[in-house]
Design a protein around this motif. Structure first.
Motif, PDB file in Angstrom:
ATOM      1  N   LYS A  35       0.832  -1.214   0.000  1.00 38.85           N
ATOM      2  CA  LYS A  35       0.000   0.000   0.000  1.00 38.85           C
ATOM      3  C   LYS A  35       0.868   1.266   0.000  1.00 38.85           C
ATOM      4  O   LYS A  35       2.103   1.212   0.000  1.00 38.85           O
ATOM      5  N   TYR A 106      -2.057 -11.920   5.547  1.00 36.50           N
ATOM      6  CA  TYR A 106      -2.892 -10.977   4.816  1.00 36.50           C
ATOM      7  C   TYR A 106      -4.288 -11.577   4.669  1.00 36.50           C
ATOM      8  O   TYR A 106      -4.419 -12.745   4.288  1.00 36.50           O
ATOM      9  N   HIS A 149      -7.926  -6.276  -0.390  1.00 38.90           N
ATOM     10  CA  HIS A 149      -8.266  -5.134   0.466  1.00 38.90           C
ATOM     11  C   HIS A 149      -9.583  -4.507   0.018  1.00 38.90           C
ATOM     12  O   HIS A 149     -10.433  -4.148   0.851  1.00 38.90           O
TER      13      HIS A 149
END
Length: 288
Positions: A35, A106, A149
């Protein structure tokens, strides 16, 4: 580093990425920056440096990284267990560098975190952030991370990361991302991002993603967390935490450390919220 409120957020975040990389090197910990400024050009439709630092750490190196961070002034705000529905990240704060999310896995790749990290590490690259070489996933792996995400980030519409990381990619690239998802255990999470979650409906793996991509309430989330938890110990942990108050998030909501009374009030509010959800559920059964 002293407090520097006049430093632009993008500069502070870049410097913090660099600082974390240096500390990871010191600890001998493998980390992947994700990110913010670590994202490859073109993978996000807007220029965003983010407001905090996100790193994914090799599970076997979590303890070493957390120790060196603590030695250099990083304070834990949440544990891995209290940070999210996936128990995936601990939130840390440094008075000079700001917020840091240390991911031990994750979301979407939680079935075998060590194996998933190894796959991503084998495809790693490097990008300079604040003149420090920082280790990052390759662009296709970054797309998978951004898609996972997006799947758990409600927007009221199509998340802006879906386009450049999926629909605008060539079919060969989408096939490569599907293959990477299979190798990291993220097939269901990718399906949630790309609108194919119905193919996995009813499975424990899909339970949480169904909440994020639908209009589920907190009761739905905790039921999903219970279904997704593996083994009696994990399920017991979910049951206990469903009744507790997360002091960190309450502090973020209030703008100051909560008092005992404020924690108690929040606990009552949570029980009332649960009661309301149960009531709506019962009313729905009656209507049917």
């Amino acid at each position: 580093m002293p407090d520097a409120p006049d430093v632009p957020t993008s500069v502070r975040v870049a410097l913090a990425h660099a600082a974390v990389q240096r500390l990871a090197d010191e600890a001998g910990a493998d980390v992947l920056h994700i990110k913010g400024p670590a994202v490859a050009p073109g993978l996000r439709p807007w220029k965003s440096s983010g407001s905090d630092v996100d790193v994914l750490v090799r599970p076997a190196h979590v303890e070493a990284l957390m120790a060196v961070l603590a030695d250099h002034g990083w304070r834990s705000e949440t544990t891995f267990e209290s940070g999210s529905a996936f128990d995936h990240a601990a939130n840390l704060f440094h008075p000079g560098w700001g917020m840091l999310d240390v991911h031990r896995l994750y979301p979407g790749m939680e079935a075998d975190p060590a194996g998933a990290f190894a796959v991503l590490w084998d495809r790693r690259g490097s990008t300079d952030i604040a003149h420090v070489p920082c280790v990052v996933p390759d662009p296709l792996a970054q797309s998978l991370v951004l898609l996972l995400h997006a799947a758990r980030t409600p927007t009221g519409g199509v998340h802006p990361d879906i386009g450049p990381n999926w629909t605008q990619r060539a079919e060969a690239e989408r096939a490569a991302i599907r293959d990477l998802a299979a190798r990291t255990g993220a097939t269901v999470g990718l399906a949630a991002a790309t609108g194919d979650l119905a193919a996995h409906a009813g499975t424990p793996e899909a339970a949480l993603w169904e909440v994020f991509t639908g209009d589920g309430d907190r009761l739905d989330e905790w039921r999903a967390r219970w279904r997704a938890a593996r083994g009696p110990r994990a399920k017991a942990s979910v049951a206990v935490r469903s009744l507790g108050v997360n002091r960190y998030y309450l502090e973020q909501k209030l703008g100051h450390p909560p008092s005992r009374r404020e924690v108690a009030v929040e606990g009552v509010r949570r029980f009332a919220q649960l009661g309301g959800a149960l009531g709506r559920r019962a009313a729905g059964v009656v209507r049917r």
